[in-house]
Design a protein around this motif. Sequence first.
Motif, PDB file in Angstrom:
ATOM      1  N   LEU A   1      -1.726 -10.683 -12.339  1.00 32.78           N
ATOM      2  CA  LEU A   1      -1.656 -12.134 -12.218  1.00 32.78           C
ATOM      3  C   LEU A   1      -1.652 -12.289 -10.719  1.00 32.78           C
ATOM      4  N   LYS A   2      -2.057 -13.543 -10.549  1.00 31.57           N
ATOM      5  CA  LYS A   2      -2.126 -14.081  -8.986  1.00 31.57           C
ATOM      6  C   LYS A   2      -0.512 -14.329  -8.640  1.00 31.57           C
ATOM      7  N   SER A   3      -0.500 -13.847  -7.310  1.00 32.41           N
ATOM      8  CA  SER A   3       0.796 -13.891  -6.937  1.00 32.41           C
ATOM      9  C   SER A   3       0.784 -14.633  -5.715  1.00 32.41           C
ATOM     10  N   ARG A   4       2.008 -14.887  -4.948  1.00 37.91           N
ATOM     11  CA  ARG A   4       1.914 -15.744  -3.806  1.00 37.91           C
ATOM     12  C   ARG A   4       1.180 -15.189  -2.587  1.00 37.91           C
ATOM     13  N   ARG A   5       0.429 -15.692  -2.096  1.00 33.95           N
ATOM     14  CA  ARG A   5      -0.684 -15.588  -0.984  1.00 33.95           C
ATOM     15  C   ARG A   5       0.274 -15.038   0.221  1.00 33.95           C
ATOM     16  N   ARG A   6      -0.217 -13.744   0.726  1.00 36.87           N
ATOM     17  CA  ARG A   6       0.587 -13.115   1.839  1.00 36.87           C
ATOM     18  C   ARG A   6      -0.514 -13.059   2.815  1.00 36.87           C
ATOM     19  N   GLY A   7      -0.184 -13.541   3.869  1.00 35.44           N
ATOM     20  CA  GLY A   7      -1.061 -13.398   5.020  1.00 35.44           C
ATOM     21  C   GLY A   7      -2.249 -14.007   4.745  1.00 35.44           C
ATOM     22  N   GLY A   8      -2.360 -15.107   3.944  1.00 36.09           N
ATOM     23  CA  GLY A   8      -3.339 -15.751   3.591  1.00 36.09           C
ATOM     24  C   GLY A   8      -4.581 -15.168   2.741  1.00 36.09           C
ATOM     25  N   ARG A   9      -3.834 -14.211   2.044  1.00 32.10           N
ATOM     26  CA  ARG A   9      -4.859 -13.291   1.169  1.00 32.10           C
ATOM     27  C   ARG A   9      -4.753 -13.316  -0.103  1.00 32.10           C
ATOM     28  N   GLU A  10      -5.598 -13.204  -1.126  1.00 28.23           N
ATOM     29  CA  GLU A  10      -5.590 -13.274  -2.548  1.00 28.23           C
ATOM     30  C   GLU A  10      -4.616 -12.075  -3.007  1.00 28.23           C
TER      31      GLU A  10
END
Length: 242
Positions: free
Chosen positions: A24-33
């Motif tokens: 599942l989609k998670s919090r974006r890290r470093g602006g990445r999916e």
Amino acid sequence: MQPVIVCAATRQELSLLVRSLGALKSRRRGGRETYRGAVGELEVVLAVAGIGKVNTASALTALLESFTPSLVINVGCAGAFAGSGLHVGDLAIASAEVYGDEGVQTPDGWEPLDLIGIPSLERKGVRYFNEFPLAKLPAERAVQLAGALRITARRGRFVTVSTCSGTSGRGEELARRFDPLCENMEGAAAAHVSLLYDVDCLEVRGISNMVEDRDLSRWNIPQAVEKAQRFILKFLETYHEQ
């Protein structure tokens, strides 16, 4: 159990894993999916890092500041050099990654960063200039798994470039200089950052094309990325047994 991080340059190189793991989609890290899934009790963090060394380095840095994984896996496609013994649809497993562009162009030809004398990384008393070793044990296990699955795979040096080789002449030049199996645009950055954070790194790439005069009709990116991801899925399924 510590998680495993899997990163790839593009969504195409990661989408099968995302679906298969029910991630599942998670919090974006470093602006990445970023996605989070699991294989049994093993948590798997997946990230679409973006093409090239800078994207991979920044994405992986953000992930390694957020998680403490047992392993980083870099997956994707690559172009194989003539003489590597690889063909389109085969797998390549990295023993080491080399920055193929960083260096000095001299009147006598190209020289690596050693000529400047400033290492890309110094860790535990070892100076790394262009070449970064990848963890031996995960690579050996990947080779063994490929053999058990009857998948054609070779382990050896990879070269990471900023400009893809679209001519046979350039391919021959890189092959003479580095003796690599294949070329890509991200792997050395993943190996570099993993070493900086003292995390084992495994790189597996499906061969999408040969390094020759550029002819897209001879490429098969869908096959290459599917084979690489299916292999990583099998690797993750057996990871808890390792």
